[in-house]
Design a protein around this motif. Structure first.
Motif, PDB file in Angstrom:
ATOM      1  N   THR A  98       7.467 122.415  10.103  1.00 59.81           N
ATOM      2  CA  THR A  98       6.268 121.875  10.745  1.00 59.81           C
ATOM      3  C   THR A  98       6.443 120.436  11.193  1.00 59.81           C
ATOM      4  O   THR A  98       6.993 119.603  10.460  1.00 59.81           O
ATOM      5  N   GLU A  99       5.989 120.168  12.382  1.00 60.59           N
ATOM      6  CA  GLU A  99       5.869 118.803  12.890  1.00 60.59           C
ATOM      7  C   GLU A  99       4.844 118.094  12.023  1.00 60.59           C
ATOM      8  O   GLU A  99       3.889 118.713  11.538  1.00 60.59           O
ATOM      9  N   LEU A 100       5.020 116.824  11.792  1.00 51.63           N
ATOM     10  CA  LEU A 100       4.047 116.068  11.011  1.00 51.63           C
ATOM     11  C   LEU A 100       2.840 115.670  11.850  1.00 51.63           C
ATOM     12  O   LEU A 100       1.710 115.759  11.389  1.00 51.63           O
ATOM     13  N   ALA A 101       3.074 115.226  13.077  1.00 49.62           N
ATOM     14  CA  ALA A 101       2.001 114.734  13.943  1.00 49.62           C
ATOM     15  C   ALA A 101       1.499 115.857  14.840  1.00 49.62           C
ATOM     16  O   ALA A 101       1.941 116.008  15.974  1.00 49.62           O
ATOM     17  N   LEU A 102       0.586 116.660  14.305  1.00 46.41           N
ATOM     18  CA  LEU A 102       0.008 117.765  15.066  1.00 46.41           C
ATOM     19  C   LEU A 102      -1.413 117.415  15.488  1.00 46.41           C
ATOM     20  O   LEU A 102      -2.076 116.626  14.819  1.00 46.41           O
ATOM     21  N   PRO A 103      -1.907 118.027  16.549  1.00 41.40           N
ATOM     22  CA  PRO A 103      -3.312 117.819  16.920  1.00 41.40           C
ATOM     23  C   PRO A 103      -4.216 118.477  15.871  1.00 41.40           C
ATOM     24  O   PRO A 103      -3.859 119.506  15.290  1.00 41.40           O
ATOM     25  N   GLY A 104      -5.348 117.883  15.589  1.00 44.88           N
ATOM     26  CA  GLY A 104      -6.233 118.441  14.567  1.00 44.88           C
ATOM     27  C   GLY A 104      -5.653 118.166  13.194  1.00 44.88           C
ATOM     28  O   GLY A 104      -5.307 117.033  12.856  1.00 44.88           O
ATOM     29  N   MET A 105      -5.488 119.203  12.389  1.00 42.11           N
ATOM     30  CA  MET A 105      -4.901 119.060  11.051  1.00 42.11           C
ATOM     31  C   MET A 105      -3.424 118.700  11.197  1.00 42.11           C
ATOM     32  O   MET A 105      -2.692 119.368  11.911  1.00 42.11           O
ATOM     33  N   ASP A 106      -2.988 117.628  10.513  1.00 46.15           N
ATOM     34  CA  ASP A 106      -1.571 117.241  10.628  1.00 46.15           C
ATOM     35  C   ASP A 106      -0.701 118.069   9.687  1.00 46.15           C
ATOM     36  O   ASP A 106      -1.196 118.850   8.871  1.00 46.15           O
ATOM     37  N   GLY A 107       0.598 117.911   9.822  1.00 40.19           N
ATOM     38  CA  GLY A 107       1.548 118.706   9.058  1.00 40.19           C
ATOM     39  C   GLY A 107       1.476 118.468   7.555  1.00 40.19           C
ATOM     40  O   GLY A 107       1.710 119.377   6.764  1.00 40.19           O
ATOM     41  N   VAL A 108       1.143 117.252   7.138  1.00 46.99           N
ATOM     42  CA  VAL A 108       1.027 116.951   5.713  1.00 46.99           C
ATOM     43  C   VAL A 108      -0.170 117.685   5.125  1.00 46.99           C
ATOM     44  O   VAL A 108      -0.069 118.305   4.056  1.00 46.99           O
ATOM     45  N   ALA A 109      -1.306 117.645   5.801  1.00 52.07           N
ATOM     46  CA  ALA A 109      -2.501 118.358   5.324  1.00 52.07           C
ATOM     47  C   ALA A 109      -2.244 119.868   5.284  1.00 52.07           C
ATOM     48  O   ALA A 109      -2.674 120.551   4.352  1.00 52.07           O
ATOM     49  N   LEU A 110      -1.542 120.374   6.278  1.00 46.85           N
ATOM     50  CA  LEU A 110      -1.197 121.795   6.293  1.00 46.85           C
ATOM     51  C   LEU A 110      -0.319 122.150   5.096  1.00 46.85           C
ATOM     52  O   LEU A 110      -0.577 123.139   4.394  1.00 46.85           O
ATOM     53  N   ALA A 111       0.700 121.356   4.845  1.00 47.18           N
ATOM     54  CA  ALA A 111       1.601 121.624   3.714  1.00 47.18           C
ATOM     55  C   ALA A 111       0.829 121.611   2.394  1.00 47.18           C
ATOM     56  O   ALA A 111       1.045 122.470   1.532  1.00 47.18           O
ATOM     57  N   ARG A 112      -0.081 120.668   2.238  1.00 49.49           N
ATOM     58  CA  ARG A 112      -0.897 120.618   1.014  1.00 49.49           C
ATOM     59  C   ARG A 112      -1.738 121.884   0.863  1.00 49.49           C
ATOM     60  O   ARG A 112      -1.847 122.444  -0.230  1.00 49.49           O
ATOM     61  N   GLN A 113      -2.329 122.329   1.968  1.00 43.76           N
ATOM     62  CA  GLN A 113      -3.144 123.545   1.926  1.00 43.76           C
ATOM     63  C   GLN A 113      -2.291 124.761   1.584  1.00 43.76           C
ATOM     64  O   GLN A 113      -2.691 125.600   0.779  1.00 43.76           O
ATOM     65  N   LEU A 114      -1.115 124.848   2.157  1.00 39.55           N
ATOM     66  CA  LEU A 114      -0.226 125.978   1.886  1.00 39.55           C
ATOM     67  C   LEU A 114       0.240 125.978   0.439  1.00 39.55           C
ATOM     68  O   LEU A 114       0.331 127.040  -0.193  1.00 39.55           O
TER      69      LEU A 114
END
Length: 86
Positions: A50-66
């Motif tokens: 995953t790219e870190l700088a994504l539109p909307g939810m960023d990659g760090v927030a996504l990784a935490r959710q996953l």
């Protein structure tokens, strides 16, 4: 290996896809974290890039959710970015 690539930049996405396809990997792609979550609801990859700088939810927030979900917590998540300061 089945890999989910989350990248919003078309050039970077094409590069990563080309490399992985040349090595024989099966890939799925998403342009945002939200799109990735839709894909993950029906298909679980063996690896997520995953790219870190994504539109909307960023990659760090996504990784935490996953990692907080028992369904996706065991999938390795690797951050990719073109930004040298991240």
């Amino acid at each position: 290996m089945n890999v989910l690539i989350i990248e919003d930049d078309p050039t970077d996405l094409k590069l990563v896809c080309s490399i992985l396809l040349a090595e024989g990997h099966e890939i799925s792609t998403a342009r945002s974290a939200e799109d990735a979550l839709v894909i993950l609801a029906t298909k679980l990859p063996q690896l997520i890039l995953t790219e870190l700088a994504l539109p909307g939810m960023d990659g760090v927030a996504l990784a935490r959710q996953l990692k907080a979900s028992s369904i996706t917590a065991g999938i390795p998540v690797v951050a990719i970015t073109a930004y040298p300061d991240m």
